[in-house]
Design an enzyme around this catalytic site. Structure first.
Site, PDB file in Angstrom:
ATOM      1  N   TYR A 103      27.615  -4.326 -20.503  1.00 44.64           N
ATOM      2  CA  TYR A 103      26.295  -3.701 -20.663  1.00 44.64           C
ATOM      3  C   TYR A 103      25.629  -3.415 -19.326  1.00 44.64           C
ATOM      4  CZ  TYR A 103      26.490  -5.187 -25.555  1.00 44.64           C
ATOM      5  OH  TYR A 103      26.864  -5.371 -26.863  1.00 44.64           O
ATOM      6  N   GLY A 231      30.681 -11.512 -43.264  1.00 42.68           N
ATOM      7  CA  GLY A 231      31.840 -10.701 -42.935  1.00 42.68           C
ATOM      8  C   GLY A 231      32.676 -10.363 -44.152  1.00 42.68           C
ATOM      9  N   ALA A 263      29.573  -3.274 -38.331  1.00 44.85           N
ATOM     10  CA  ALA A 263      29.836  -3.765 -39.692  1.00 44.85           C
ATOM     11  C   ALA A 263      28.586  -4.402 -40.294  1.00 44.85           C
ATOM     12  CB  ALA A 263      30.991  -4.764 -39.676  1.00 44.85           C
ATOM     13  N   ASP A 265      25.442  -4.128 -39.204  1.00 43.14           N
ATOM     14  CA  ASP A 265      24.337  -3.163 -39.223  1.00 43.14           C
ATOM     15  C   ASP A 265      24.436  -2.252 -40.444  1.00 43.14           C
ATOM     16  OD1 ASP A 265      23.962  -4.243 -36.667  1.00 43.14           O
ATOM     17  OD2 ASP A 265      25.037  -2.592 -35.708  1.00 43.14           O
TER      18      ASP A 265
END
Length: 310
Positions: A103, A231, A263, A265
């Site tokens: 980042y 998940g 995934a 989000d």
């Protein structure tokens, strides 16, 4: 049905995705991903979606705005700052599909959206929205003073009859310490109506705890609707004075999973697309799983519109 409004608050960055010698450029950010996937799955006459952030006056920022408008995400509450740029991140994916993120965001425009010249006017408009959505990253990028302003805005929105939705998305590197994060999250949860919690993030921040303890802690903070994202396992939904709802995930062969970016989000987006349109929690969770299972079969945070499930 009266048209409802949701504003999604956060940061979008330039995304560079690298696998072997292939490099592609796009854009992404947890809340932006959610905003786009909500907008793709709702009737805009029933629920309008706005994104709230700050960008620069550069061409990359202009490309982002144009892309979001194409997605029917409102951009009228986005500030342009002449002396700032959007953040940048690189996703490096190895042969096994494992991802490493890098980042560049310390001076990104989004960190200053509550300090810009238009900030007060934007806050007044946001206080009139039906729903405000943000994540742990939305909090983490702000200064302590801006975070206080945001909490005041959320409280005013709720006083006006609006609801606040929070995703716990915890990134330790964005916070000075776990203790600071815990304090900020406690304040945040006290003004949250719907909370999306990823168990791995809960454990990372608060330490090992059972699902029951996580739900109890969150409900004790004042949250009425708690959605536990796990998940590939079933998600859990806890509603006030109702039995715990468990909804199985969509099972995919390992070979079908290309990239798990966004995934969580996209799950939240699918859930909210149904829930905020009047659907029940179980139906919403099924849509969340369907959306996420589709997204992870494609590279990048935002998949092609043509790939979206029916």
């Amino acid at each position: 049905m009266t048209k409802k409004t949701i504003a999604v608050i956060g940061e979008c960055m330039i995304e560079l995705s690298q696998k072997s010698s292939d490099l592609s450029r796009g854009f992404g950010g947890d809340t932006l991903n959610t905003a786009v996937y909500i907008a793709r799955q709702v009737d805009e006459q029933q629920l309008s979606v706005d994104y709230v952030t700050a960008l620069g006056t550069d061409t990359f920022s202009s490309e982002m705005l144009a892309a979001w408008q194409q997605e029917k995400v409102g951009t009228s509450l986005i500030q342009r700052m002449e002396n700032k740029l959007p953040g940048l991140y690189v996703i490096e994916t190895d042969a096994q599909g494992e991802r490493t993120f890098y980042y560049w965001r310390n001076d990104a425009a989004a960190r200053f959206w509550l300090e810009g010249e238009q900030a007060d006017e934007i806050a007044r408009k946001l206080a009139q929205f039906d729903y405000l959505y943000l994540s742990g990253i939305s909090l983490a990028i702000l200064s302590p003073q801006s975070r206080e302003k945001l909490m005041a805005l959320l409280a005013t929105c709720r006083q006006n009859g609006g609801k606040v939705i929070f995703d716990n998305n915890y990134r330790p590197r964005l916070w000075p310490s776990a203790e600071v994060t815990q304090a900020a999250y406690q304040v945040m949860l006290a003004c949250t109506d719907i909370a999306f919690l990823t168990l791995d993030d809960e454990t990372l921040l608060w330490g090992e705890a059972s699902v029951e303890q996580v739900i109890a802690r969150t409900r004790a903070a004042g949250v009425n609707e708690v959605v536990i994202k796990r998940g590939a396992e079933s998600c859990l939904v806890s509603l006030a004075e109702q039995p715990l709802i468990e909804v199985p995930a969509v099972k995919l062969p390992a070979s079908s999973v290309v990239d798990t970016t966004a995934a969580g989000d996209s799950f939240s987006a699918g859930y909210l697309a149904v829930r905020l349109s009047g659907g029940c929690a179980e139906e919403a969770a099924r849509r969340g799983h369907l959306t996420a299972s589709t997204v992870i079969q494609h590279r990048g945070a935002i998949i092609p519109l043509s790939a979206m499930p029916e």
